[in-house]
Design an enzyme around this catalytic site. Structure first.
Site, mmCIF file in Angstrom:
data_model
loop_
_atom_site.group_PDB
_atom_site.id
_atom_site.type_symbol
_atom_site.label_atom_id
_atom_site.label_comp_id
_atom_site.label_asym_id
_atom_site.label_seq_id
_atom_site.Cartn_x
_atom_site.Cartn_y
_atom_site.Cartn_z
ATOM 1 N N TYR A 98 0.845 -1.190 0.000
ATOM 2 C CA TYR A 98 0.000 0.000 0.000
ATOM 3 C C TYR A 98 0.891 1.254 0.000
ATOM 4 O O TYR A 98 1.873 1.333 0.753
ATOM 5 C CB TYR A 98 -0.871 -0.049 1.263
ATOM 6 N N ASP A 170 -0.039 -7.606 6.403
ATOM 7 C CA ASP A 170 -1.133 -6.655 6.231
ATOM 8 C C ASP A 170 -2.232 -7.425 5.497
ATOM 9 O O ASP A 170 -2.109 -7.724 4.308
ATOM 10 C CB ASP A 170 -0.658 -5.437 5.425
HETATM 11 C C1 LIG Z 1 -5.930 1.578 3.328
HETATM 12 C C2 LIG Z 1 -4.814 0.653 3.603
HETATM 13 C C3 LIG Z 1 -3.896 0.892 4.634
HETATM 14 C C4 LIG Z 1 -3.914 2.153 5.468
HETATM 15 O O1 LIG Z 1 -5.057 2.219 6.259
HETATM 16 P P1 LIG Z 1 -5.748 3.605 6.678
HETATM 17 O O2 LIG Z 1 -6.906 3.132 7.500
HETATM 18 O O3 LIG Z 1 -6.134 4.329 5.446
HETATM 19 O O4 LIG Z 1 -4.728 4.363 7.466
HETATM 20 C C5 LIG Z 1 -2.900 -0.044 4.851
HETATM 21 N N1 LIG Z 1 -2.816 -1.159 4.096
HETATM 22 C C6 LIG Z 1 -3.677 -1.419 3.101
HETATM 23 C C7 LIG Z 1 -3.517 -2.664 2.300
HETATM 24 C C8 LIG Z 1 -4.695 -0.527 2.809
HETATM 25 O O5 LIG Z 1 -5.549 -0.787 1.795
#
Ligand SMILES: *Cc1c(COP(=O)(O)O)cnc(C)c1O
Length: 388
Positions: A98, A170
């Site tokens: 991301y 993630d």
């Molecule tokens: C949106 C996103 C983030 C960050 O999250 P926020 O809630 O916008 O701070 C991190 N990792 C992935 C894969 C995302 O899609």
């Protein structure tokens, strides 16, 4: 209890004072103590809030984790994971993460002496080769955005174990319904609950889930010390969203598969990327690692960037917007939106061309969604015919 039941019940017993069936929004910053040092486990709301406690328990359960911590955003959750490290430590990251994660690591945490290597993790050997004596953490994101590459979590976690590095995943794109990284050997899972877990595009939030008691103790310390915590109303919204996660993910997956197949048969389209298609590079791995293939579909138009820009502006049901994972469908043009800050050569080298469009397929009726794309494609074709 199975997943769908846990989403609705874990951490969400009836409230003891009033019997309220739904966890209340405890909108308070402090808690009255009966005597000095005599309290019910809550002293100050940065440290703890019962609405947040309920959400933390629920999300931990959904990731098969013992411990859960919630944050004001996914980015705050990622930053708190980095607080486990110290200056001089090295992290190996998937090169396709991301954009906000890349920015946080490369432009913020390098100033505090953390080192990052960006490698193509679709081949786990690249991770093994990048290990240094000071490597402390491996950071995976799978499937990736917007090219939907799939990383073998078990293989990378195995390398992490061998080298005493924490493996972090993630899991935002898959959600715990489709993929449970801790069961595959990962140590820590991070989520942006803004996306599928919240599911309704009305709240920003993040979470960390783990079975590692030592890591949890440190993370909890930093959650309180750094303070990127979510308010109780946001926790309540995420909890309301997560109750239907299982149902929504089934619908996202079914719609995305239908749309991916329709795109594949469409003459305006040159390439479709969806882990559920048998021509996807890591389709077999996705089948083994995930319960379903998710709601994200990327595709490239034969007409290149000009056609992509026109289609993105023509759809009615697919809103032109960043973000993903809500019940409503979104369309995005990664080259000028989410990945605009990446240099063009680097973008194109990865296959992220100007003709690429990314869909976050919602849970509307699939036929209506296909009709919307079909009408947008037709509009672009007819304009081309009359030279507009
Ligand atoms: C949106 C996103 C983030 C960050 O999250 P926020 O809630 O916008 O701070 C991190 N990792 C992935 C894969 C995302 O899609």
């Amino acid at each position: 209890m199975k997943f769908a039941t846990r989403a609705i019940h874990v951490g969400q017993e009836a409230e003891p004072v009033t019997g309220a069936t739904i966890v209340p929004i405890f909108q308070t910053s402090t808690y009255t103590q009966e005597g000095i040092g005599q309290h019910k486990g809550y002293e100050y709301a940065r440290t703890g809030n019962p609405t947040r406690t309920a959400l933390e328990a629920c999300l931990a359960s959904l990731e098969n984790a013992k411990y859960g911590l919630c944050f004001a955003s996914g980015s705050a959750a990622s930053a708190t994971v980095m607080n486990l490290l110290s200056a001089g430590d090295h992290v190996i990251c998937a090169d396709d993460v991301y954009g906000g994660t890349y920015r946080l690591f490369e432009l913020v945490f390098t100033r505090y002496g953390l080192q990052y290597s960006w490698v193509d993790m679709t081949n786990p050997e690249n991770v093994a080769k990048a290990i240094r004596p000071n490597t402390k953490m491996l950071w995976i994101e799978t499937p990736t955005n917007p090219l939907l590459s799939v990383v073998n979590i078990a293989a990378v976690a195995e390398i992490g174990r061998k080298h005493k590095c924490l493996t972090v995943v993630d899991n935002t794109f898959a959600s715990p319904y489709l993929q449970q990284p801790l069961d595959l050997g990962a140590d820590i899972v991070v989520h942006s609950t803004t996306k599928y877990i919240g599911g309704h595009s009305d709240v920003v939030g993040g979470a960390i889930l783990t079975n590692d008691e030592q890591a949890y103790t440190k993370l909890k310390y930093h959650q309180n010390a750094v303070g990127g915590v979510p308010g109780p109303h946001d926790c309540w919204l995420v909890m309301r969203g997560v109750k239907t996660l299982a149902l929504r993910m089934e619908a996202h997956c079914a719609n995305a598969m239908k749309i991916a197949k329709w795109l594949q048969s469409n003459t305006s389209v040159s390439r479709v990327i969806y882990p559920g298609l048998s021509n996807h590079k890591q389709h077999d791995l996705a089948r083994r690692q995930m319960r379903g293939f998710g709601g994200m579909v990327s595709f490239e138009l034969k007409g290149g960037e000009a056609a992509a820009r026109k289609v993105a502006g023509q759809t009615k049901l697919f809103s032109l917007a960043e973000s993903l994972g809500g019940v409503e469908s979104l369309i995005g043009h990664p080259a000028t939106m989410t990945h605009a800050s990446m240099p063009k050569e680097q973008r194109e080298a990865r296959g992220l061309t100007g003709g690429l469009l990314r869909l976050s397929v919602g849970i509307e009726d699939a036929d209506d969604l296909i009709g919307d794309l079909e009408a947008a494609f037709a509009m672009v074709e007819s304009r081309k015919a009359v030279g507009v």
